[in-house]
Design a protein around this motif. Structure first.
Motif, PDB file in Angstrom:
ATOM      1  N   LYS A 360      39.871 -47.134 -45.785  1.00 23.47           N
ATOM      2  CA  LYS A 360      40.538 -47.320 -44.482  1.00 23.47           C
ATOM      3  C   LYS A 360      39.504 -47.393 -43.359  1.00 23.47           C
ATOM      4  O   LYS A 360      39.573 -48.249 -42.478  1.00 23.47           O
ATOM      5  N   LYS A 361      38.512 -46.496 -43.429  1.00 21.65           N
ATOM      6  CA  LYS A 361      37.468 -46.468 -42.386  1.00 21.65           C
ATOM      7  C   LYS A 361      36.654 -47.764 -42.421  1.00 21.65           C
ATOM      8  O   LYS A 361      36.385 -48.362 -41.386  1.00 21.65           O
ATOM      9  N   ARG A 362      36.268 -48.186 -43.616  1.00 18.93           N
ATOM     10  CA  ARG A 362      35.442 -49.402 -43.726  1.00 18.93           C
ATOM     11  C   ARG A 362      36.218 -50.630 -43.248  1.00 18.93           C
ATOM     12  O   ARG A 362      35.655 -51.521 -42.628  1.00 18.93           O
ATOM     13  N   LEU A 363      37.514 -50.650 -43.523  1.00 16.25           N
ATOM     14  CA  LEU A 363      38.351 -51.774 -43.076  1.00 16.25           C
ATOM     15  C   LEU A 363      38.400 -51.798 -41.555  1.00 16.25           C
ATOM     16  O   LEU A 363      38.236 -52.841 -40.917  1.00 16.25           O
ATOM     17  N   ALA A 364      38.597 -50.600 -40.960  1.00 12.64           N
ATOM     18  CA  ALA A 364      38.666 -50.505 -39.497  1.00 12.64           C
ATOM     19  C   ALA A 364      37.334 -50.912 -38.863  1.00 12.64           C
ATOM     20  O   ALA A 364      37.294 -51.491 -37.773  1.00 12.64           O
ATOM     21  N   ASN A 365      36.216 -50.618 -39.552  1.00 10.88           N
ATOM     22  CA  ASN A 365      34.882 -50.994 -39.026  1.00 10.88           C
ATOM     23  C   ASN A 365      34.560 -52.465 -39.234  1.00 10.88           C
ATOM     24  O   ASN A 365      33.459 -52.909 -38.890  1.00 10.88           O
ATOM     25  N   GLY A 366      35.454 -53.207 -39.861  1.00 12.47           N
ATOM     26  CA  GLY A 366      35.222 -54.635 -40.087  1.00 12.47           C
ATOM     27  C   GLY A 366      34.283 -54.918 -41.251  1.00 12.47           C
ATOM     28  O   GLY A 366      33.806 -56.039 -41.437  1.00 12.47           O
ATOM     29  N   GLU A 367      34.009 -53.899 -42.073  1.00 12.43           N
ATOM     30  CA  GLU A 367      33.005 -54.092 -43.147  1.00 12.43           C
ATOM     31  C   GLU A 367      33.477 -55.028 -44.248  1.00 12.43           C
ATOM     32  O   GLU A 367      32.669 -55.539 -45.017  1.00 12.43           O
ATOM     33  N   TYR A 368      34.778 -55.229 -44.356  1.00 14.04           N
ATOM     34  CA  TYR A 368      35.285 -56.120 -45.407  1.00 14.04           C
ATOM     35  C   TYR A 368      35.565 -57.526 -44.882  1.00 14.04           C
ATOM     36  O   TYR A 368      36.013 -58.393 -45.614  1.00 14.04           O
ATOM     37  N   ASN A 369      35.336 -57.690 -43.587  1.00 16.57           N
ATOM     38  CA  ASN A 369      35.750 -58.930 -42.934  1.00 16.57           C
ATOM     39  C   ASN A 369      34.724 -60.045 -43.133  1.00 16.57           C
ATOM     40  O   ASN A 369      33.986 -60.388 -42.232  1.00 16.57           O
ATOM     41  N   LYS A 370      34.674 -60.589 -44.333  1.00 16.90           N
ATOM     42  CA  LYS A 370      33.709 -61.641 -44.658  1.00 16.90           C
ATOM     43  C   LYS A 370      34.462 -62.939 -44.963  1.00 16.90           C
ATOM     44  O   LYS A 370      35.648 -62.930 -45.228  1.00 16.90           O
ATOM     45  N   GLU A 371      33.710 -64.032 -44.973  1.00 14.50           N
ATOM     46  CA  GLU A 371      34.312 -65.345 -45.244  1.00 14.50           C
ATOM     47  C   GLU A 371      34.516 -65.612 -46.729  1.00 14.50           C
ATOM     48  O   GLU A 371      35.054 -66.603 -47.137  1.00 14.50           O
ATOM     49  N   LYS A 372      33.943 -64.717 -47.533  1.00 24.09           N
ATOM     50  CA  LYS A 372      34.081 -64.897 -48.989  1.00 24.09           C
ATOM     51  C   LYS A 372      34.053 -63.517 -49.646  1.00 24.09           C
ATOM     52  O   LYS A 372      33.830 -62.509 -48.964  1.00 24.09           O
ATOM     53  N   ILE A 373      34.223 -63.535 -50.950  1.00 23.66           N
ATOM     54  CA  ILE A 373      34.144 -62.256 -51.662  1.00 23.66           C
ATOM     55  C   ILE A 373      32.689 -61.800 -51.653  1.00 23.66           C
ATOM     56  O   ILE A 373      31.788 -62.550 -52.003  1.00 23.66           O
ATOM     57  N   ASP A 374      32.477 -60.574 -51.189  1.00 20.04           N
ATOM     58  CA  ASP A 374      31.125 -60.095 -50.940  1.00 20.04           C
ATOM     59  C   ASP A 374      30.693 -59.148 -52.072  1.00 20.04           C
ATOM     60  O   ASP A 374      30.921 -57.949 -52.009  1.00 20.04           O
ATOM     61  N   PHE A 375      30.035 -59.737 -53.061  1.00 17.79           N
ATOM     62  CA  PHE A 375      29.635 -58.901 -54.189  1.00 17.79           C
ATOM     63  C   PHE A 375      28.467 -57.983 -53.841  1.00 17.79           C
ATOM     64  O   PHE A 375      28.167 -57.074 -54.592  1.00 17.79           O
ATOM     65  N   SER A 376      27.836 -58.213 -52.678  1.00 13.91           N
ATOM     66  CA  SER A 376      26.775 -57.294 -52.299  1.00 13.91           C
ATOM     67  C   SER A 376      27.356 -55.909 -51.974  1.00 13.91           C
ATOM     68  O   SER A 376      26.642 -54.918 -51.959  1.00 13.91           O
ATOM     69  N   LEU A 377      28.666 -55.881 -51.728  1.00  9.26           N
ATOM     70  CA  LEU A 377      29.325 -54.579 -51.505  1.00  9.26           C
ATOM     71  C   LEU A 377      29.097 -53.681 -52.706  1.00  9.26           C
ATOM     72  O   LEU A 377      29.050 -52.463 -52.598  1.00  9.26           O
ATOM     73  N   ALA A 378      28.963 -54.310 -53.854  1.00 10.93           N
ATOM     74  CA  ALA A 378      28.786 -53.545 -55.092  1.00 10.93           C
ATOM     75  C   ALA A 378      27.489 -52.770 -55.094  1.00 10.93           C
ATOM     76  O   ALA A 378      27.341 -51.780 -55.798  1.00 10.93           O
ATOM     77  N   ALA A 379      26.525 -53.233 -54.280  1.00 10.84           N
ATOM     78  CA  ALA A 379      25.221 -52.558 -54.281  1.00 10.84           C
ATOM     79  C   ALA A 379      25.243 -51.320 -53.404  1.00 10.84           C
ATOM     80  O   ALA A 379      24.332 -50.502 -53.441  1.00 10.84           O
ATOM     81  N   LYS A 380      26.291 -51.170 -52.568  1.00 11.04           N
ATOM     82  CA  LYS A 380      26.280 -50.079 -51.585  1.00 11.04           C
ATOM     83  C   LYS A 380      26.685 -48.752 -52.211  1.00 11.04           C
ATOM     84  O   LYS A 380      27.484 -48.720 -53.123  1.00 11.04           O
TER      85      LYS A 380
END
Ligand SMILES: Cc1ncc(COP(=O)(O)O)c(C=O)c1O
Length: 380
Positions: A360-380
């Motif tokens: 919920k926090k990451r969504l509110a911070n816009g962290e998921y707001n990408k133009e494509k599926i962001d597999f780099s999220l997997a590295a975090k």
């Protein structure tokens, strides 16, 4: 579940009563496969495909859902669709809920007479359609069948069976209920949404699947003996198809025996359901109008945000759950649908609640707001 080599906490399978990995179930399935193989019986029920065990399963199911008789179905979807096709003809009117499952919609598509739809669970609009249908069938000398669901599998709200049954006092119709998500999960004995709402007797045609609480495959329809007898000789999908293989029949008998004789399975399911739903509500999540085990969690966002949430949960937190996006929900809405089961633990629930907080926090911070599926999220 193991997914790409990693163990996952899964909220995405309808293993409501934890039957899928139950040791006695696994043993029964394996023994039946060893004894009969997958070949038997080799024919359709009407020809050479009938066995005592098929009939035993039908009779146990009839007593479980409190109906006179039952017919087994090779697949729930195909059987439900085909039952609708068999039960009505061009003189009859089908009235169905607008959010009905695809197997109902496809059954209605095959119907050659009139079909009227009513907005989801809208009893006043259903009355309007019953008025129209009553006038129509007076001319055609037909009947009316109202079709709805015990539990709507996306939002988790129950069909208003009690209110619909009440309408039988004013209108003449038969009630067909698809209780795929209700069977085994609702009602004092697990007989489903009708039992839960005190109107099981008012359901004329009861459809259940083995694909959810039974953790198996196939389905069944129960009702009055004369209706089921009619279906045995008129349901094209069953007459012209091979009957359920023996291991499926034997396996379903074992599952039914287990959860009919031990309400602990349903109690454990509800302990997890209540912990999950109240935990989500307390943390301020919107879980809509569910009054069943199906637990939707609504967020605002687009399809890529939804996909990125799923990737983050899966890759970084080992949680596997399904996302539902437009057009199943309106544009801008994300629904993550969680299915609690008796096989989950309260620790699983707590862990999931913590991860949802983070998401919920990451969504509110816009962290998921990408133009494509962001597999780099997997590295975090
Ligand atoms: C409401 C509903 N009806 C019918 C079906 C179809 O049943 P089956 O999977 O046994 O074909 C499903 C999905 O499984 C369902 O959710």
């Amino acid at each position: 579940m193991s997914f790409r080599g990693k163990d996952m906490l899964v909220w995405s399978i309808n293993n409501y009563l934890g039957m899928a990995n139950h040791p006695e179930v696994r043993k029964a399935d394996a023994n039946a496969a060893a004894e009969y193989g997958l070949s038997l019986p080799m024919g359709a029920r009407m020809m050479s495909g009938n066995t005592n065990l098929h009939e035993k399963l039908e009779s146990e199911l009839s007593s479980f859902v409190q109906k006179e008789d039952t017919i087994l179905l090779n697949y729930g979807y195909q059987g439900c669709m085909s039952a609708i096709d068999a039960l009505v003809d061009r003189n009859d009117v089908v009235i169905y809920d607008s959010e009905s499952h695809a197997c109902i919609v496809d059954g209605v598509r095959m119907h050659q007479g009139k079909r009227f739809v009513f907005p989801h669970n809208d009893i006043e609009k259903l009355k309007v359609q019953l008025e129209r249908a009553t006038k129509l069938v007076a001319e055609t000398n037909g009947g009316i069948m109202v079709v709805t669901e015990g539990v709507f599998g996306m939002a988790g709200d129950q069909g208003l069976l009690k209110e619909i049954a009440e309408l039988k006092k004013s209108y003449e119709f038969r009630l067909f209920v698809d209780d795929a998500h209700g069977i085994g999960t609702l009602g004092a004995t697990g007989a489903g949404a009708g039992e839960e709402q005190g109107v099981q007797d008012e359901i004329d045609i009861y459809f259940g699947t083995f694909a959810k609480a039974f953790a198996s495959i196939g389905g069944f329809i129960s009702g009055d003996e004369n209706v089921i007898e009619f279906l045995r000789y008129n349901m094209r999908s069953q007459i012209f198809a091979k009957s359920l293989p023996m291991p499926i029949v034997v396996g379903n008998l074992k599952r039914l025996e287990l959860f009919r004789n031990d309400l602990g399975f349903k109690e454990r399911l509800w302990t997890i359901t209540i912990a999950l739903q109240s935990g989500l509500r307390e943390k301020g999540f919107n879980i809509g109008v569910t009054n069943s085990c199906v637990t939707p969690v609504f967020f605002e966002g687009g399809t890529f945000e939804a996909a990125n949430i799923i990737v983050d949960m899966r890759e970084n937190h080992d949680i596997f759950c399904s996302m539902v996006v437009y057009p199943v929900v309106p544009k801008g809405v994300i629904m993550l649908r969680l299915i609690p089961t008796a096989a989950h633990t309260l620790e699983d629930v707590q862990y999931t609640l913590d991860v949802f907080d983070l998401v919920k926090k990451r969504l509110a911070n816009g962290e998921y707001n990408k133009e494509k599926i962001d597999f780099s999220l997997a590295a975090k």
